[in-house]
Design a protein around this motif. Structure first.
Motif, short mmCIF file in Angstrom:
data_model
loop_
_atom_site.label_atom_id
_atom_site.label_comp_id
_atom_site.label_asym_id
_atom_site.label_seq_id
_atom_site.Cartn_x
_atom_site.Cartn_y
_atom_site.Cartn_z
N ARG A 20 -1.93 2.99 -11.69
CA ARG A 20 -0.74 2.59 -10.94
C ARG A 20 -0.23 1.23 -11.42
O ARG A 20 0.98 1.02 -11.56
CB ARG A 20 -1.03 2.56 -9.44
N LYS A 62 -6.16 -4.90 -3.20
CA LYS A 62 -6.99 -3.73 -2.95
C LYS A 62 -6.30 -2.44 -3.39
O LYS A 62 -6.93 -1.52 -3.89
CB LYS A 62 -7.33 -3.65 -1.46
N GLY A 63 -5.00 -2.36 -3.18
CA GLY A 63 -4.26 -1.16 -3.54
C GLY A 63 -2.99 -1.54 -4.27
O GLY A 63 -2.56 -2.68 -4.25
N PHE A 64 -2.41 -0.55 -4.95
CA PHE A 64 -1.19 -0.84 -5.71
C PHE A 64 -0.20 0.28 -5.48
O PHE A 64 -0.26 1.33 -6.12
CB PHE A 64 -1.51 -0.98 -7.20
N ASN A 69 -8.53 -6.20 -8.87
CA ASN A 69 -9.11 -6.19 -7.53
C ASN A 69 -9.89 -7.48 -7.28
O ASN A 69 -10.35 -8.12 -8.23
CB ASN A 69 -10.08 -5.01 -7.35
N SER A 126 0.85 -1.18 0.00
CA SER A 126 0.00 0.00 0.00
C SER A 126 0.89 1.23 0.00
O SER A 126 2.10 1.13 0.13
CB SER A 126 -0.92 0.02 1.24
N PHE A 158 -6.15 2.94 -9.28
CA PHE A 158 -5.57 1.60 -9.18
C PHE A 158 -5.10 1.12 -10.56
O PHE A 158 -3.99 0.59 -10.70
CB PHE A 158 -6.61 0.63 -8.60
N THR A 189 -13.74 -0.66 -10.15
CA THR A 189 -12.28 -0.57 -10.11
C THR A 189 -11.86 0.89 -10.24
O THR A 189 -12.17 1.52 -11.26
CB THR A 189 -11.65 -1.39 -11.24
#
Length: 273
Positions: free
Chosen positions: A68, A195-197, A140, A34, A65, A61
């Protein structure tokens, strides 16, 4: 060691095989857990292309995200494509939104697919795109990665998950990375939903290189060292203002620049898409 690594093995007297060495990687893609985490891990190695699976709704989405992920793939010289899944669920308004997003990513130079893993709509062009290639499948949780892979490799029967009615998010049905071979040649690397990048190993002067449309236009900036964050004569900001660069893509660029430099940028162009 990561999925996709090529190894040398040796057979021992007990008939067990042992890894003796790992071959040099031609490439890899890495993710920080994260924005606030210092932990990172390699998602896959020795891949020919990355396929980002996204959905418009349930769950939606975020473009941040997507950008990234795509920027990270660019940083490691991995060609990418975008798949918008669950096309069978789109309303007329949803389809119009999907077309807007398709235009954004095609302008940036990415191949975009509209598909439904459930009905098979649009699946054939994606099958042809993956044949003979080692493809990383990322996205995701809840966007339908497992359903998509099941559709691409009949008889595989990967477990699929449900979407939370409360939060409209997916559950993790893939708990470890796995390489799945395609009968007609090639392979799919299935990784757990993320969930995050968080980006890693980015240099301030190179961030714009990872946004192809921004990098192309940046050649017209007044100053060669323009950071595209408010400098006079910036062709990138002009392109955002006249619609030649998507505000959402530019906003993602600014967020990565902030992460790399630790400096807050002007919010003038942080427009939702």
């Amino acid at each position: 060691m990561a999925v996709g690594d090529l190894v040398k093995i040796s057979k021992a007297s007990d008939d067990a095989y042992y890894i003796m060495d790992i071959e040099p990687r031609k490439n890899y893609i890495i993710r920080r857990a994260s924005n606030l985490s210092k932990e990172s891990h390699i998602l896959a190695a020795n891949i020919d292309q990355a396929i980002l699976v996204a959905s418009l709704y349930n769950p939606a989405t975020p473009t941040t995200f997507m950008d990234r992920f795509l920027a990270t793939a660019e940083a490691y010289s991995i060609p990418s494509a975008v798949v918008f899944n669950k096309a069978d669920t789109w309303s007329e308004e949803g389809y119009d939104y999907a077309l807007e997003l398709k235009n954004v990513y095609q302008k940036a130079g990415y191949k975009v697919f509209f598909i439904s893993a459930l009905t098979g709509e649009g699946l054939l062009p994606l099958k042809e795109f993956t044949e003979g290639k080692i493809s990383l499948i990322a996205g995701n949780s809840g966007v339908g990665k497992s359903s998509l892979i099941n559709a691409l490799v009949p008889g595989l029967n990967l477990k699929t998950g449900e979407i939370s009615d409360l939060h409209h998010t997916g559950t993790h049905t893939t708990t470890f990375s796995e390489m799945i071979f395609i009968p007609d040649g090639g392979a799919l690397i299935d990784i757990p939903g993320v969930k995050g990048f968080g980006t890693i190993e980015f240099n301030e002067s190179e961030v714009s290189h990872y946004f192809p449309e921004i990098f192309k236009i940046s050649q017209q900036c007044k100053y060669g060292n323009c950071r595209h964050t408010g400098e006079p004569g910036c062709a990138v900001i002009e392109a955002v203002e006249n619609g030649n660069v998507s505000p959402s893509r530019y906003s993602s660029y600014l967020s990565i620049m902030e992460e790399v430099t630790g400096e807050k940028n002007d919010d003038k162009y942080r427009k939702p898409f």
